[in-house]
Design an enzyme around this catalytic site. Structure first.
Site, PDB file in Angstrom:
ATOM      1  N   SER A   1      82.308  60.982  -4.432  1.00  0.00           N
ATOM      2  CA  SER A   1      83.145  59.939  -5.036  1.00  0.00           C
ATOM      3  C   SER A   1      82.318  59.104  -6.003  1.00  0.00           C
ATOM      4  O   SER A   1      81.361  58.435  -5.606  1.00  0.00           O
ATOM      5  CB  SER A   1      83.719  59.029  -3.954  1.00  0.00           C
ATOM      6  OG  SER A   1      84.257  57.881  -4.575  1.00  0.00           O
TER       7      SER A   1
ATOM      8  N   HIS B   1      85.291  63.309  -7.183  1.00  0.00           N
ATOM      9  CA  HIS B   1      86.411  62.507  -6.692  1.00  0.00           C
ATOM     10  C   HIS B   1      86.424  61.171  -7.447  1.00  0.00           C
ATOM     11  O   HIS B   1      85.402  60.499  -7.571  1.00  0.00           O
ATOM     12  CB  HIS B   1      86.214  62.283  -5.193  1.00  0.00           C
ATOM     13  CG  HIS B   1      87.351  61.625  -4.494  1.00  0.00           C
ATOM     14  ND1 HIS B   1      88.515  62.284  -4.169  1.00  0.00           N
ATOM     15  CD2 HIS B   1      87.511  60.350  -4.056  1.00  0.00           C
ATOM     16  CE1 HIS B   1      89.334  61.448  -3.535  1.00  0.00           C
ATOM     17  NE2 HIS B   1      88.749  60.255  -3.468  1.00  0.00           N
TER      18      HIS B   1
ATOM     19  N   ASP C   1      88.169  57.533  -7.637  1.00  0.00           N
ATOM     20  CA  ASP C   1      88.954  56.556  -6.886  1.00  0.00           C
ATOM     21  C   ASP C   1      89.458  55.441  -7.795  1.00  0.00           C
ATOM     22  O   ASP C   1      88.678  54.617  -8.265  1.00  0.00           O
ATOM     23  CB  ASP C   1      88.086  55.938  -5.782  1.00  0.00           C
ATOM     24  CG  ASP C   1      87.880  56.889  -4.623  1.00  0.00           C
ATOM     25  OD1 ASP C   1      88.880  57.425  -4.103  1.00  0.00           O
ATOM     26  OD2 ASP C   1      86.714  57.092  -4.229  1.00  0.00           O
TER      27      ASP C   1
ATOM     28  N   HIS D   1      92.195  60.201  -7.185  1.00  0.00           N
ATOM     29  CA  HIS D   1      92.837  59.601  -6.004  1.00  0.00           C
ATOM     30  C   HIS D   1      93.368  58.235  -6.435  1.00  0.00           C
ATOM     31  O   HIS D   1      92.599  57.282  -6.582  1.00  0.00           O
ATOM     32  CB  HIS D   1      91.790  59.485  -4.893  1.00  0.00           C
ATOM     33  CG  HIS D   1      92.261  58.785  -3.666  1.00  0.00           C
ATOM     34  ND1 HIS D   1      91.408  58.347  -2.675  1.00  0.00           N
ATOM     35  CD2 HIS D   1      93.512  58.438  -3.234  1.00  0.00           C
ATOM     36  CE1 HIS D   1      92.088  57.763  -1.707  1.00  0.00           C
ATOM     37  NE2 HIS D   1      93.373  57.785  -2.028  1.00  0.00           N
TER      38      HIS D   1
ATOM     39  N   MET E   1      95.014  54.876  -5.804  1.00  0.00           N
ATOM     40  CA  MET E   1      95.357  53.891  -4.762  1.00  0.00           C
ATOM     41  C   MET E   1      96.054  52.749  -5.492  1.00  0.00           C
ATOM     42  O   MET E   1      95.512  51.654  -5.663  1.00  0.00           O
ATOM     43  CB  MET E   1      94.082  53.430  -4.047  1.00  0.00           C
ATOM     44  CG  MET E   1      93.521  54.492  -3.118  1.00  0.00           C
ATOM     45  SD  MET E   1      91.795  54.218  -2.689  1.00  0.00           S
ATOM     46  CE  MET E   1      91.030  55.064  -4.063  1.00  0.00           C
TER      47      MET E   1
ATOM     48  N   MET F   1      93.193  59.912   4.801  1.00  0.00           N
ATOM     49  CA  MET F   1      92.159  58.871   4.718  1.00  0.00           C
ATOM     50  C   MET F   1      91.553  58.693   6.107  1.00  0.00           C
ATOM     51  O   MET F   1      92.277  58.551   7.094  1.00  0.00           O
ATOM     52  CB  MET F   1      92.757  57.547   4.255  1.00  0.00           C
ATOM     53  CG  MET F   1      93.180  57.504   2.795  1.00  0.00           C
ATOM     54  SD  MET F   1      91.867  57.881   1.615  1.00  0.00           S
ATOM     55  CE  MET F   1      90.671  56.598   1.957  1.00  0.00           C
TER      56      MET F   1
ATOM     57  N   PHE G   1      87.705  50.590  -0.073  1.00  0.00           N
ATOM     58  CA  PHE G   1      86.267  50.358  -0.222  1.00  0.00           C
ATOM     59  C   PHE G   1      85.472  51.575   0.220  1.00  0.00           C
ATOM     60  O   PHE G   1      85.849  52.235   1.194  1.00  0.00           O
ATOM     61  CB  PHE G   1      85.815  49.165   0.638  1.00  0.00           C
ATOM     62  CG  PHE G   1      86.502  47.883   0.258  1.00  0.00           C
ATOM     63  CD1 PHE G   1      85.980  47.059  -0.737  1.00  0.00           C
ATOM     64  CD2 PHE G   1      87.696  47.523   0.873  1.00  0.00           C
ATOM     65  CE1 PHE G   1      86.633  45.889  -1.107  1.00  0.00           C
ATOM     66  CE2 PHE G   1      88.351  46.353   0.522  1.00  0.00           C
ATOM     67  CZ  PHE G   1      87.824  45.530  -0.476  1.00  0.00           C
ATOM     68  N   GLY G   2      84.364  51.836  -0.480  1.00  0.00           N
ATOM     69  CA  GLY G   2      83.414  52.832  -0.009  1.00  0.00           C
ATOM     70  C   GLY G   2      82.580  52.213   1.117  1.00  0.00           C
ATOM     71  O   GLY G   2      82.643  51.004   1.361  1.00  0.00           O
TER      72      GLY G   2
ATOM     73  N   ASP H   1      88.728  61.849   3.449  1.00  0.00           N
ATOM     74  CA  ASP H   1      88.097  60.863   2.567  1.00  0.00           C
ATOM     75  C   ASP H   1      87.795  59.572   3.321  1.00  0.00           C
ATOM     76  O   ASP H   1      88.713  58.897   3.789  1.00  0.00           O
ATOM     77  CB  ASP H   1      89.070  60.595   1.399  1.00  0.00           C
ATOM     78  CG  ASP H   1      88.522  59.623   0.373  1.00  0.00           C
ATOM     79  OD1 ASP H   1      87.352  59.236   0.472  1.00  0.00           O
ATOM     80  OD2 ASP H   1      89.294  59.276  -0.541  1.00  0.00           O
ATOM     81  N   GLY H   2      86.502  59.240   3.396  1.00  0.00           N
ATOM     82  CA  GLY H   2      86.081  57.964   3.958  1.00  0.00           C
ATOM     83  C   GLY H   2      85.122  58.118   5.116  1.00  0.00           C
ATOM     84  O   GLY H   2      85.455  58.755   6.124  1.00  0.00           O
ATOM     85  N   GLY H   3      83.930  57.592   4.980  1.00  0.00           N
ATOM     86  CA  GLY H   3      82.956  57.610   6.063  1.00  0.00           C
ATOM     87  C   GLY H   3      82.429  58.992   6.395  1.00  0.00           C
ATOM     88  O   GLY H   3      81.945  59.223   7.502  1.00  0.00           O
TER      89      GLY H   3
HETATM   90  C1  DX5 Z   1      88.042  54.588  -0.312  1.00  0.00           C
HETATM   91  C2  DX5 Z   1      87.894  55.750  -1.262  1.00  0.00           C
HETATM   92  C3  DX5 Z   1      86.864  56.715  -0.844  1.00  0.00           C
HETATM   93  C4  DX5 Z   1      85.475  56.130  -0.794  1.00  0.00           C
HETATM   94  C5  DX5 Z   1      84.576  57.031  -0.004  1.00  0.00           C
HETATM   95  O1  DX5 Z   1      89.134  53.829  -0.675  1.00  0.00           O
HETATM   96  O2  DX5 Z   1      89.119  56.456  -1.361  1.00  0.00           O
HETATM   97  O3  DX5 Z   1      86.893  57.858  -1.681  1.00  0.00           O
HETATM   98  O4  DX5 Z   1      84.944  55.941  -2.069  1.00  0.00           O
HETATM   99  O5  DX5 Z   1      83.360  56.381   0.155  1.00  0.00           O
HETATM  100  P1  DX5 Z   1      82.462  56.603   1.447  1.00  0.00           P
HETATM  101  O6  DX5 Z   1      82.103  58.046   1.484  1.00  0.00           O
HETATM  102  O7  DX5 Z   1      81.279  55.714   1.194  1.00  0.00           O
HETATM  103  O8  DX5 Z   1      83.278  56.185   2.625  1.00  0.00           O
HETATM  104 ZN    ZN Z   2      89.170  58.477  -2.420  1.00  0.00          ZN
END
Ligand code: DX5
Ligand code: ZN
Length: 215
Positions: free
Chosen positions: A7, A32, A34, A65, A67, A136, A142-143, A174-176
C-alpha cells in the site's frame, strides 16, 4: 494465487519516485492505492495527483481502494487515471450494481469491500458479479493498525462460498498484514495480501515483500 499488493499509503512521499522504483523492481504483483475522503473514513489520504504519478511511473497494476462516499462520482476518473482494479465499500452505497457496471464498462476490474463490522454474508449476492472481494482486517482509515483476528473466520467462510459456487472471485485482505500472519492468511484462502507498514517501514522493503510471499 499468492499476490502481494504493497500500500503506497505507507510510502515516504518525499521519496515517492524511489519508492515506486523499489516496487517496480520488487516481487510485488500489484500496487495498492488507498483513497480516503475524510467523510466515509476519519482520515484524508490523497487523490488524483498521486494517482497520476503512479500511472506514469509504476510498472505494476494499480489496485485502487476507494474509502469514499459516492464512489460513483469518481470511478470513471480513476479508470482514466490508470486503475487496473477499482474497489469501493458495500456499506458506503445503496446499490453497488450500477457502480460495478460503470467500472466494468471502463474495462477495469471490480472489487467490493467491507469493513470488519459488516457481515461477510452481505457480499454473497455479489460474488458472481465482481472480480474480487476485499475483507478489511482493520477499520478502514489508517495504516499501521493491529490485525483483527476474526478476519480468519470471514475469510474461510467467503472462500468456502466461492468454492461451493465454483466461482473464480479473488479474495483480498487489507490491514495489519505482516510476517506474522501472511502465510496463515494465504493458507486460509486469501489470494491477495495488502501490506503497508510491513513493507515500507521495513529496513529492506523489497526483501520484506519477498518474505511475505514465500513464507
Ligand atoms: C487502511 C488501508 C490499508 C492500509 C494498510 O484504511 O485500506 O490499505 O494502508 O496498512 P497496514 O498494512 O499498515 O495495516
Ligand atoms: Zn486499502
Amino acid at each position: 494465487m499468492r499476490y502481494i499488493a504493497p500500500s503506497i499509503l505507507s510510502a515516504d512521499f518525499a521519496r515517492l519516485g524511489e519508492e515506486i522504483d523499489m516496487l517496480n523492481r520488487s516481487e510485488a504483483e500489484w500496487i495498492h492505492v488507498d483513497v480516503m475522503d475524510g467523510v466515509f473514513v476519519p482520515n484524508i489520504s490523497f487523490g488524483f495527483p498521486i494517482m497520476e504519478v503512479l500511472q506514469r511511473y509504476a510498472r505494476k497494476p494499480l489496485d485502487v481502494h476507494l474509502m469514499i462516499t459516492h464512489p460513483e462520482k469518481y470511478v470513471e476518473r480513476f479508470a482514466d487515471a490508470g486503475a487496473f482494479s477499482i474497489g469501493f465499500h458495500l456499506e458506503a452505497v445503496d446499490d453497488p450494481l450500477p457502480i460495478l457496471e460503470m467500472i466494468r464498462a471502463k474495462g477495469v476490474r471490480t472489487c467490493l469491500t467491507i469493513n470488519p463490522d459488516i457481515a461477510v454474508e452481505r457480499l454473497y449476492p455479489y460474488l458472481d458479479k465482481v472480480d474480487m472481494v476485499l475483507l478489511m482486517s482493520v477499520f478502514a482509515g489508517f495504516g499501521g493498525q493491529r490485525f483483527i483476528e476474526s478476519t480468519y473466520a470471514k475469510l474461510r467462510a467467503v472462500r468456502a462460498e466461492i468454492e461451493r459456487r465454483h466461482l473464480s472471485t479473488l479474495v483480498e485482505i487489507d490491514g495489519g498484514v505482516g510476517a506474522s500472519n501472511a502465510s496463515e492468511l494465504f493458507a486460509a484462502g486469501a489470494d491477495v495480501l495488502v501490506a503497508g507498514s510491513a513493507v515500507f517501514h521495513a529496513a529492506d522493503p523489497a526483501e520484506a515483500i519477498k518474505s511475505l510471499k514465500c513464507q
